[in-house]
Design an enzyme around this catalytic site. Structure first.
Site, mmCIF file in Angstrom:
data_model
loop_
_atom_site.group_PDB
_atom_site.id
_atom_site.type_symbol
_atom_site.label_atom_id
_atom_site.label_comp_id
_atom_site.label_asym_id
_atom_site.label_seq_id
_atom_site.Cartn_x
_atom_site.Cartn_y
_atom_site.Cartn_z
ATOM 1 C CE LYS A 9 -4.008 -2.108 2.334
ATOM 2 N NZ LYS A 9 -4.883 -2.021 3.550
ATOM 3 C CE1 TYR A 49 -9.612 -2.709 0.743
ATOM 4 C CE2 TYR A 49 -8.693 -0.803 -0.375
ATOM 5 C CZ TYR A 49 -8.530 -1.951 0.391
ATOM 6 O OH TYR A 49 -7.267 -2.331 0.806
ATOM 7 C CG PHE A 57 -12.998 2.123 7.532
ATOM 8 C CD1 PHE A 57 -12.597 1.534 6.343
ATOM 9 C CD2 PHE A 57 -13.589 1.322 8.503
ATOM 10 C CE1 PHE A 57 -12.783 0.173 6.108
ATOM 11 C CE2 PHE A 57 -13.782 -0.050 8.279
ATOM 12 C CZ PHE A 57 -13.376 -0.620 7.068
ATOM 13 N NE ARG A 85 -6.491 -11.903 5.665
ATOM 14 C CZ ARG A 85 -7.159 -10.739 5.640
ATOM 15 N NH1 ARG A 85 -7.204 -9.997 4.522
ATOM 16 N NH2 ARG A 85 -7.767 -10.299 6.712
ATOM 17 C CB THR A 91 -7.192 -5.313 10.219
ATOM 18 O OG1 THR A 91 -7.755 -6.458 9.577
ATOM 19 C CG2 THR A 91 -7.524 -4.069 9.427
ATOM 20 N NE ARG A 102 -2.429 -5.506 7.238
ATOM 21 C CZ ARG A 102 -3.624 -5.992 6.929
ATOM 22 N NH1 ARG A 102 -4.189 -6.917 7.692
ATOM 23 N NH2 ARG A 102 -4.262 -5.552 5.862
ATOM 24 C CG ASN A 112 -3.513 -2.145 7.072
ATOM 25 O OD1 ASN A 112 -3.370 -1.807 5.897
ATOM 26 N ND2 ASN A 112 -4.576 -2.794 7.502
ATOM 27 C CG HIS A 115 -5.487 -6.165 -0.067
ATOM 28 N ND1 HIS A 115 -6.720 -6.068 0.541
ATOM 29 C CD2 HIS A 115 -5.624 -7.100 -1.050
ATOM 30 C CE1 HIS A 115 -7.567 -6.904 -0.065
ATOM 31 N NE2 HIS A 115 -6.930 -7.534 -1.034
ATOM 32 C CD GLU A 126 -9.223 -9.031 -3.242
ATOM 33 O OE1 GLU A 126 -8.060 -9.393 -2.947
ATOM 34 O OE2 GLU A 126 -10.032 -8.619 -2.401
HETATM 35 P P1 ADP Z 1 -7.949 -6.500 5.974
HETATM 36 O O1 ADP Z 1 -7.129 -5.611 5.063
HETATM 37 O O2 ADP Z 1 -7.146 -6.999 7.150
HETATM 38 O O3 ADP Z 1 -8.661 -7.598 5.231
HETATM 39 P P2 ADP Z 1 -10.537 -5.136 6.148
HETATM 40 O O4 ADP Z 1 -10.916 -5.888 4.914
HETATM 41 O O5 ADP Z 1 -11.448 -5.226 7.313
HETATM 42 O O6 ADP Z 1 -9.067 -5.574 6.655
HETATM 43 O O7 ADP Z 1 -10.363 -3.594 5.807
HETATM 44 C C1 ADP Z 1 -9.789 -3.186 4.586
HETATM 45 C C2 ADP Z 1 -8.835 -2.060 4.874
HETATM 46 O O8 ADP Z 1 -9.576 -0.936 5.374
HETATM 47 C C3 ADP Z 1 -7.804 -2.337 5.979
HETATM 48 O O9 ADP Z 1 -6.688 -3.082 5.543
HETATM 49 C C4 ADP Z 1 -7.437 -0.927 6.408
HETATM 50 O O10 ADP Z 1 -6.542 -0.301 5.486
HETATM 51 C C5 ADP Z 1 -8.796 -0.222 6.337
HETATM 52 N N1 ADP Z 1 -9.518 -0.280 7.630
HETATM 53 C C6 ADP Z 1 -10.098 -1.351 8.207
HETATM 54 N N2 ADP Z 1 -10.665 -1.065 9.383
HETATM 55 C C7 ADP Z 1 -10.447 0.276 9.567
HETATM 56 C C8 ADP Z 1 -10.787 1.208 10.604
HETATM 57 N N3 ADP Z 1 -11.474 0.833 11.676
HETATM 58 N N4 ADP Z 1 -10.383 2.498 10.441
HETATM 59 C C9 ADP Z 1 -9.690 2.903 9.347
HETATM 60 N N5 ADP Z 1 -9.354 2.064 8.333
HETATM 61 C C10 ADP Z 1 -9.702 0.777 8.437
HETATM 62 MG MG MG Z 2 -10.168 -7.474 3.798
#
Ligand code: ADP
Ligand code: MG
Length: 139
Positions: A9, A49, A57, A85, A91, A102, A112, A115, A126
């Protein structure tokens, strides 16, 4: 062997961490079989997304994802979706296990660093979002 989509990212690309993250991927027996650097449009970020469109968010997440170039990759390996993962970590970097990408490099729950697809089905969708089959070199 199967494949997953990985994204390095904008926060990590900006801090010169492409090499460090790729080293972690390769040392963990995952093979990078496609890779390119791109800048997403806001429309791309919103489509990618889409599952999160109702989350508080979402707008910030899309802005962050277009704030600089990203590196999109296809990774291949044993149980690659779940193994990648695991290597990524939780996350929120402050909840991520030690020695995960991370925990080492993530700045916040949003920034973070990486992805990874969360299921085989989503990995397929994807990967097709970013790559044509001609750009993937797994044998
Ligand atoms: P992951 O990337 O671990 O699969 P998610 O799919 O839940 O997590 O979320 C997608 C992305 O959205 C995260 O990697 C992060 O960049 C962002 N994100 C998730 N939760 C939050 C939050 N509570 N506040 C801000 N950004 C968030
Ligand atoms: Mg995700």
């Amino acid at each position: 062997m199967n494949t997953t989509l990985s994204i390095i990212k904008p926060d990590a690309v900006k801090r010169n961490l492409i090499g460090e993250i790729n080293t972690m991927i390769e040392k963990n027996k995952m093979k990078i079989v496609a890779q390119k650097m791109i800048l997403l449009s806001i429309n791309d970020a919103q489509r990618f997304y889409d599952v999160h469109k109702d989350r508080a968010f979402f707008d910030d997440l899309c802005k962050y994802m277009i704030s600089g170039p990203i590196v999109v990759q296809v990774l291949k390996g044993k149980d690659i979706v779940s193994n990648y993962r695991k290597l990524m970590g939780a996350t929120n970097p402050s909840n991520a296990d030690e020695n995960t990408i991370r925990s080492k490099y993530g700045l916040s729950v949003e920034e973070n660093s990486v992805h990874g697809s969360d299921s085989k089905e989503n990995a397929k969708i994807e990967i097709q979002f970013f790559f044509s089959s001609k750009e993937i070199f797994g044998d």
